[in-house]
Enzyme design. Structure first.
Site, PDB file in Angstrom:
ATOM      1  N   SER A 249      13.668  29.370 -14.051  1.00  0.00           N
ATOM      2  CA  SER A 249      14.241  28.114 -13.586  1.00  0.00           C
ATOM      3  C   SER A 249      13.139  27.239 -13.006  1.00  0.00           C
ATOM      4  O   SER A 249      11.977  27.641 -12.942  1.00  0.00           O
ATOM      5  CB  SER A 249      15.291  28.395 -12.505  1.00  0.00           C
ATOM      6  OG  SER A 249      14.631  28.796 -11.322  1.00  0.00           O
ATOM      7  N   LYS A 250      13.546  26.082 -12.562  1.00  0.00           N
ATOM      8  CA  LYS A 250      12.604  25.105 -11.997  1.00  0.00           C
ATOM      9  C   LYS A 250      11.687  25.711 -10.924  1.00  0.00           C
ATOM     10  O   LYS A 250      10.553  25.299 -10.767  1.00  0.00           O
ATOM     11  CB  LYS A 250      13.378  23.936 -11.371  1.00  0.00           C
ATOM     12  CG  LYS A 250      14.061  23.077 -12.410  1.00  0.00           C
ATOM     13  CD  LYS A 250      13.429  21.688 -12.498  1.00  0.00           C
ATOM     14  CE  LYS A 250      13.624  21.034 -13.857  1.00  0.00           C
ATOM     15  NZ  LYS A 250      15.036  20.861 -14.237  1.00  0.00           N
TER      16      LYS A 250
END
Ligand code: GLU
Length: 476
Positions: A249-250
């Site tokens: 994820s980010k």
């Protein structure tokens, strides 16, 4: 004939996990001399954006993928955007209604939740199949009230077996699946329905997608069966995790293909690295050309356990491909980066290009990202950006004094070539009893601004007499 598809939703930039799905579908299609289809799943009208579709296509092409059918090129089984196929979904839903395999449901979400609570269940426990059995009269009443129905699929009661190429046999019990919506009240199909109708009508033979869709597969199989459609083979790929083993994820930094593209990765490095996310040969080979990957790829060799995305390894691989690339190509690819920091202006002359290519060749060993090329070669064109530490260390009084002495040597050097520069400067060191480093470091910093760079004499030669003399003069 093998027919596979990549079916992204254009709700953001292409994510690494999805890029891998696209890549594996592509490799499988090319290996089996089949068709690879791009299909845009844009029925989430709020989040889908045309600009993301354009970006997706650009990024897939950048990666080196091409497809045989898709929204941009058409094909025999189009349209390839779900929003352009709404009539098809309505027709197929109508058919299921007629065959008694689906029904209109008028219940609101509140009513369903209320009934669930009354029955001692969780409010969100799912639909109780009430409208399966309502009378014509009730229906008429609801219609009169102006209720907009959804269409629900009648889930038959039985076990559903998914024979997944990667995960093996997985059995689901349909009693846990309530009758699910296939057409929403606004006339749009749900994800499950659109996917199955498209896979059916586009004659998809293998559905290769992320493991997160495994739990959807029983619904899909039931729909295929209800449509008397051949059931494709399924292959659910493991998820991609970040280096800390949590879902990518980010938090792990850049996760979109675009970000890697913009950071100066080479498409072939990206292609190669992504292909190793959950796939590999029996030998521990990790460098593969596209052709080798096509030849060697198989779904059977996809691993069940999660893949771990390792940005360090990708960076290493990029360095490998950069070292292998021709300076001509590297210059071509780095032009946007050079322009961005104004190392070059709009039009490069042919001579200018050759000059920069040679500069790149001198630094090629050290370049890991295209984005870093301006840092490595900028001083060959523009005035150096002098690094503070370097100046402090090597261009103090002592450094300047040495420079003023070697300046004379440079000025008198008739032949401006690596060998003659080296010979003259080394001789100067010997005659004056200087350790070479006492002369080399200040000279390097004076002409390049940095302590690291190409070989000193190669660098001096390539910079040319004029630049070297004027830069050295500045410090004496
Ligand atoms: N649009 C779906 C996704 O992006 C595709 C699902 C599928 O491949 O069946 O996850």
């Amino acid at each position: 004939m093998v027919r596979v598809r990549f079916a992204p939703s254009p709700t953001g930039y292409l994510h690494i996990g999805n890029a891998r799905t696209a890549l594996f579908n592509y490799l499988f299609a090319r290996k089996n001399k089949g068709n690879f289809i791009l299909r845009i799943e844009d029925t989430d009208t709020e989040r889908s954006k045309k600009e993301y579709e354009i970006a997706l296509i650009e990024d897939l092409k950048w990666m080196g993928l091409d497809w045989d059918e898709g929204p941009d090129i058409g094909g025999e089984f189009g349209p390839y955007r779900q929003m352009d196929r709404l009539n098809t979904y309505r027709d197929v839903a109508e058919r299921l209604l007629k065959e008694g395999k689906a029904y209109r449901c008028y219940c609101s979400r509140e009513e369903i939740e209320e009934r669930n609570v009354k029955a001692g269940k969780n409010a969100s426990a799912g639909y109780d199949n009430r409208c399966r059995t309502i009378t014509e009269k009730e229906k008429e009443r609801y219609e009169k009230e102006g209720r907009k129905p959804v269409i629900r699929f009648i889930v038959p009661e039985r076990d559903i077996v998914v024979d997944d190429i990667i995960r093996g046999r997985v059995v689901f019990e349909s009693q846990h699946i309530p009758d699910f919506v296939i057409m929403k009240s606004d006339g749009l199909p749900t994800f499950h329905f659109a996917v199955v109708v498209d896979d059916y009508l586009m004659k998809i033979t293998h559905v290769i997608r992320g493991e997160d869709h495994l739990s959807n597969t029983p619904k899909h199989i039931l729909l295929f069966e209800a449509l008397s459609a051949p059931i494709p083979q399924f292959a659910h790929m493991s998820m991609t995790l970040g280096p800390d083993k949590t879902r990518l994820s980010k938090r792990h930094g850049a996760t979109s293909v675009r970000a890697y593209r913009q950071a100066g990765y080479l498409p072939e490095a990206f292609f190669n690295y992504i292909s190793l996310l959950g796939w590999g040969t029996t030998e521990s080979q990790d460098i593969f050309t596209k052709e080798e990957l096509i030849e060697k790829f198989s779904l059977e060799r996809c691993q069940k356990s999660s893949a771990v995305f390792d940005p360090e390894k990708l960076l290493w691989m990029n360095g490998y491909y950069i070292r292998k690339a021709s300076p001509e190509r590297l210059l071509e690819l780095s032009i946007p980066f050079l322009k961005e920091v104004e190392v070059i202006e709009d039009n490069l002359s042919e001579d200018g290009k050759r000059y920069l290519e040679k500069a790149i060749a001198l630094e090629q060993e050290k370049i890991k990202l295209l984005k870093d090329i301006p840092y490595h070669i900028g001083f060959f064109i523009k005035d150096p950006v002098y690094e503070e530490e370097a100046v402090k260390k090597y261009l103090g009084d002592e450094g300047k004094r040495v420079l003023s002495e070697v300046f004379v040597v440079l000025e008198r050097c008739e032949k401006w070539s690596v060998s003659s520069l080296e010979e003259k400067i080394r001789k100067f060191c010997e005659e004056n009893n200087y350790k070479p480093s006492v002369v080399f470091h200040p000279l390097r910093v004076a002409v390049s601004g940095k302590t690291k760079g190409p070989g000193l004499f190669e660098m001096l030669e390539h910079l040319g007499r004029e630049k070297v003399i004027s830069r050295v003069r500045r410090w004496i």
